[in-house]
Design a protein around this motif. Structure first.
Motif, PDB file in Angstrom:
ATOM      1  N   TRP A  10      24.110  39.191  20.711  1.00 43.00           N
ATOM      2  CA  TRP A  10      23.846  40.021  21.883  1.00 43.00           C
ATOM      3  C   TRP A  10      22.373  40.020  22.263  1.00 43.00           C
ATOM      4  N   GLU A  14      20.941  39.036  28.229  1.00 44.74           N
ATOM      5  CA  GLU A  14      20.308  40.110  28.984  1.00 44.74           C
ATOM      6  C   GLU A  14      21.308  40.723  29.956  1.00 44.74           C
ATOM      7  N   HIS A  15      21.046  41.986  30.298  1.00 49.67           N
ATOM      8  CA  HIS A  15      21.777  42.621  31.390  1.00 49.67           C
ATOM      9  C   HIS A  15      20.755  43.086  32.426  1.00 49.67           C
ATOM     10  N   ALA A  20      20.421  42.646  25.813  1.00 52.63           N
ATOM     11  CA  ALA A  20      21.769  43.229  25.759  1.00 52.63           C
ATOM     12  C   ALA A  20      22.150  43.675  24.363  1.00 52.63           C
ATOM     13  N   ASP A  21      21.154  43.941  23.504  1.00 52.58           N
ATOM     14  CA  ASP A  21      21.498  44.329  22.134  1.00 52.58           C
ATOM     15  C   ASP A  21      22.102  45.730  22.050  1.00 52.58           C
ATOM     16  N   VAL A  23      24.696  46.569  23.931  1.00 49.54           N
ATOM     17  CA  VAL A  23      26.068  46.474  24.430  1.00 49.54           C
ATOM     18  C   VAL A  23      27.102  46.834  23.358  1.00 49.54           C
ATOM     19  N   ALA A  48      24.396  48.753  33.721  1.00 49.80           N
ATOM     20  CA  ALA A  48      23.596  47.660  33.164  1.00 49.80           C
ATOM     21  C   ALA A  48      24.401  46.378  32.984  1.00 49.80           C
ATOM     22  N   VAL A  49      25.544  46.476  32.312  1.00 51.81           N
ATOM     23  CA  VAL A  49      26.316  45.279  31.957  1.00 51.81           C
ATOM     24  C   VAL A  49      27.056  44.703  33.167  1.00 51.81           C
ATOM     25  N   TYR A  56      26.971  38.996  33.949  1.00 56.58           N
ATOM     26  CA  TYR A  56      26.001  38.300  33.102  1.00 56.58           C
ATOM     27  C   TYR A  56      26.742  37.670  31.922  1.00 56.58           C
ATOM     28  N   CYS A  58      26.427  38.576  28.922  1.00 54.10           N
ATOM     29  CA  CYS A  58      26.906  39.672  28.064  1.00 54.10           C
ATOM     30  C   CYS A  58      28.158  40.323  28.656  1.00 54.10           C
ATOM     31  N   THR A  59      28.287  40.295  29.990  1.00 54.53           N
ATOM     32  CA  THR A  59      29.505  40.818  30.614  1.00 54.53           C
ATOM     33  C   THR A  59      30.701  39.984  30.186  1.00 54.53           C
ATOM     34  N   CYS A  62      31.852  40.679  26.712  1.00 55.52           N
ATOM     35  CA  CYS A  62      32.536  41.963  26.542  1.00 55.52           C
ATOM     36  C   CYS A  62      34.037  41.882  26.784  1.00 55.52           C
TER      37      CYS A  62
END
Length: 706
Positions: A10, A14-15, A20-21, A23, A48-49, A56, A58-59, A62
């Motif tokens: 993560w 980035e978000h 994104a740590d 998340v 953010a996400v 992103y 990170c999205t 998820c």
């Protein structure tokens, strides 16, 4: 749950707000037993996400964990997670959009595509959720299926099967809405969906369900609507308002959660604030979802202005204040987007100004404020409202300067002298409302009694860093009144403008002096000093004022010609417009203006074309440029029409006449936008129509060139 979440890197992602740590903590928060923690986590996911719909890396990471959450019946508020997945996977990017993307946008588009593929691949779980025990989950699942599942025939069949056994009224409405979404996304199924929706609208179902079916028919198959749709909908609204109100609304149902969760939540999140607003809006309504259904219906009815007007007229006569509030707001949307005959509708909006429900009266005044001359049928109601509510003459804000109340602005925009006491009182306040000058501008000579107080207050303005904010509304009012007796006070401001916003203040002062004409003779020496730096914006503005005050073409002409070569397009436009004001005396500038007819900036081409006609009297070179701009940018049409109206069709030619007639035949306002609007859109469009008529009638008059 969340097996493998620690194996995702993560921190390398980035978000919207950085690494994104955080998340994993947000995902775990969605599974919390604490409603405040769940809400905070959901707020973080959207903030953010999945910020403003962005996807992103990170999205994408998820998505598997979000599916774990919705599949676990022990998790609360899973409906919210279903909605989040629907939003992440449901973004459509048209091929036309893809053609215009830069490198960064291409990366975003690739993320959208991957998100859609990932969520669609897992969308089978939504079939199971459509019969979930949690009504919040059942509320979110139909739209998720309609938006994401790759087998729309199966989805439509499931929606039809589920409706007879679903007990929750709002979930039943969601099933109907989902059918409309399927029909819109998969046009070959539109006929099948429309047949089902037509049966729901016609048979002995509850009025809310029938209204929902009609709304979706309007979206996906408007030709299938009953011929007497206005009568039918009006009858359904009468049935709905006979139902008792809801003293204890359930605002979380709108976002797929349970009431108890909201009541225990205290986190000051944006999501919580939106839920609170939804709760306030829903309180006391017998059918809080009816407004959304009616908005959907109106959007589907589109250009059927007469039907929409008749329906809104019926709503505005309802004994239910909430139906009237909705109708007032929807009337604004109709009038803003479509041309039509609205006298009766506007008069009924004006009636709401006297209603004891403050939200209704306030909504009506805001609508009338944006109608300008179209608010005339409500003039008496506005005058009564203004006279009876001195406390509403000026609105104070937590941040920013005070402003005039909506009813005051609406009455001023009608040029109605009955607003003068309110404006006079506003001018005596320690801090003058920022928009009082604009209001006086619509009144013209009617506001002449205010010239004295405007002059006095301007003389009291300290020339410090706050000078522009305090002086600009006063200068605007004096400019509108052409109050030449205030020239000494304006000259004081021009000479003493501070460094902070001094350029803006000097511009406002020069405009005022220009409007005064020869009455500002005391300013001539100062103006002659300011034109000594040709090629600057200040010199161009001063030259235009000097011409208006002194009429010395020999002094200003070289300055304005030099201004055509300014670095900033805005400054070039100002110089071109000022040259046009000199008329034939500026004929020597014709070659320079002609060279600008091919400039990259459309607005400069238009200003140069208008000025070229004004200095030469010949339309041959100018009209093609103006008509090309008309077609390329709809927002330039008022400017072009002003010129064509002064030329008249005899001078502008048959091509211009054809363009003007086509504009008058259009039902949609030229500046109507989907998903946005400006406060002056209706005013600008009505002005365009008036100019088109004037041009075709051959009444050239004296138009503006600025």
């Amino acid at each position: 749950m969340f097996a493998g979440i620690d194996e995702v890197d993560w921190a390398s992602m980035e978000h919207a707000y950085g690494p994104a740590d955080d998340v994993p903590g947000l995902l775990q928060g969605l599974a919390s037993a604490d409603p405040a923690e769940r809400e905070s986590a959901l707020d973080g996911m959207y903030g953010a996400v999945h910020h403003q719909g962005d996807v992103y890396a990170c999205t994408l990471a998820c998505i598997p964990f979000l599916f774990e959450l919705v599949a676990d019946p022990g998790i609360q508020d899973r409906g919210c997670v279903v909605e989040l997945l629907t939003s992440i996977g449901g973004i459509d990017l048209d091929e036309d959009d893809e053609d215009d993307l830069d490198e960064d946008e291409m990366e975003g588009a690739a993320n959208y595509a991957m998100a859609a593929a990932a969520v669609t691949a897992g969308a089978g779980v939504f079939f199971e959720l459509i019969a979930d025990e949690d009504p919040g989950v059942r509320l979110a699942a139909p739209l998720a299926l309609a938006t994401l599942h790759s087998h729309p025939v199966k989805v439509l069949a499931l929606l039809r099967e589920r409706l007879p056994v679903e007990s929750d009224d709002e979930v039943r409405l969601a099933l109907v809405e989902a059918a409309g979404r399927v029909a819109l996304r998969h046009r070959p199924l539109a006929g099948q969906a429309a047949d089902w929706l037509s049966r729901l609208a016609a048979e002995a179902y509850a009025p809310g369900l029938r209204l929902a079916a009609l709304a979706q028919l309007a979206r996906c198959a408007p030709d299938a609507l009953p011929g007497d749709v206005v009568r039918v909908v009006s009858g359904l609204l009468r049935e709905l308002r006979s139902r008792p109100g809801r003293p204890d609304p359930h605002p979380v149902e709108a976002v797929g959660g349970d009431t108890a969760s909201l009541e225990r939540t205290s986190a000051p999140t944006l999501l919580g604030q939106l839920r609170a607003l939804s709760a306030e809006e829903s309180a006391g309504r017998s059918a809080p979802w009816a407004a959304d259904l009616l908005r959907t219906l109106h959007v589907g009815l589109d250009d059927r202005v007469e039907d929409r007007t008749a329906l809104l007229t019926d709503q505005l006569c309802s004994p239910d204040p909430w139906q009237r509030i909705d109708a007032v707001r929807m009337s604004s949307g109709l009038i803003r987007a479509w041309r039509g005959s609205y006298e009766g509708l506007v008069r009924l909006v004006g009636v709401q100004l006297a209603d004891p429900e403050p939200r209704l009266a306030e909504a009506a005044s805001h609508v009338l404020e944006e109608l300008f001359c179209l608010a005339a049928p409500a003039a008496d109601a506005l005058a009564e409202r203004v006279a009876g509510d001195p406390g509403g003459w000026v609105k104070e804000w937590a941040s920013g300067p005070p402003g005039l109340g909506s009813a005051v602005k609406a009455l001023a925009r009608l040029g109605d002298a009955r607003v003068l006491p309110a404006l006079a009182a506003a001018l005596e306040r320690p801090e003058v409302p920022h928009d009082v000058g604009f209001a006086i501008g619509y009144l013209g000579d009617t506001a002449a009694p205010l010239a004295g107080v405007l002059r006095r207050r301007l003389g009291e303005v300290g020339l410090d860093e706050g000078a522009y904010d305090r002086a600009s509304p006063l200068l605007g009012g004096l400019t509108a009144l052409r109050a030449g007796e205030a020239a000494p006070e304006v000259l004081r401001v021009l000479r003493g403008a501070p460094e902070y916003r001094g350029e803006w203040l000097r511009t406002a002062a020069l405009r005022a002096l220009s409007s005064f004409g020869p009455a500002a003779g005391c300013a001539v020496p100062e103006l002659r000093m300011l034109i000594r730096r040709p090629g600057t914006a200040a010199a161009t503005e001063a030259a235009e004022a000097l011409w208006a005050v002194d009429g010395d073409a020999g002094a200003v002409l070289p300055v304005l010609i030099e201004g055509l070569g300014a670095d900033q397009v805005h400054d070039c436009r100002a110089a071109a417009s000022a040259l046009g004001g000199l008329g034939r005396l500026a004929a020597v500038a014709a070659p320079r203006l002609r060279a600008l007819l091919t400039h990259d900036e459309l607005w400069l081409r238009v200003d140069a074309a208008i000025a070229l006609w004004e200095v030469t009297g010949r339309t041959g070179e100018s009209v093609p440029v103006l008509l090309a701009a008309w077609e390329k940018n709809r927002h330039v049409r008022v400017r072009v029409a002003e010129c064509l109206a002064r030329m008249g069709v005899a001078g502008a030619g048959p091509d211009a006449a054809q363009v003007l007639r086509a504009e008058l035949l259009s039902v949609r306002r030229h500046n109507a936008m989907d998903g946005g609007y400006g406060s002056h859109d209706t005013y600008e469009d009505e002005k365009l129509l008036a100019l088109c008529r004037r041009a075709l009638l051959g009444n050239t008059g004296e138009g503006t060139t600025s």
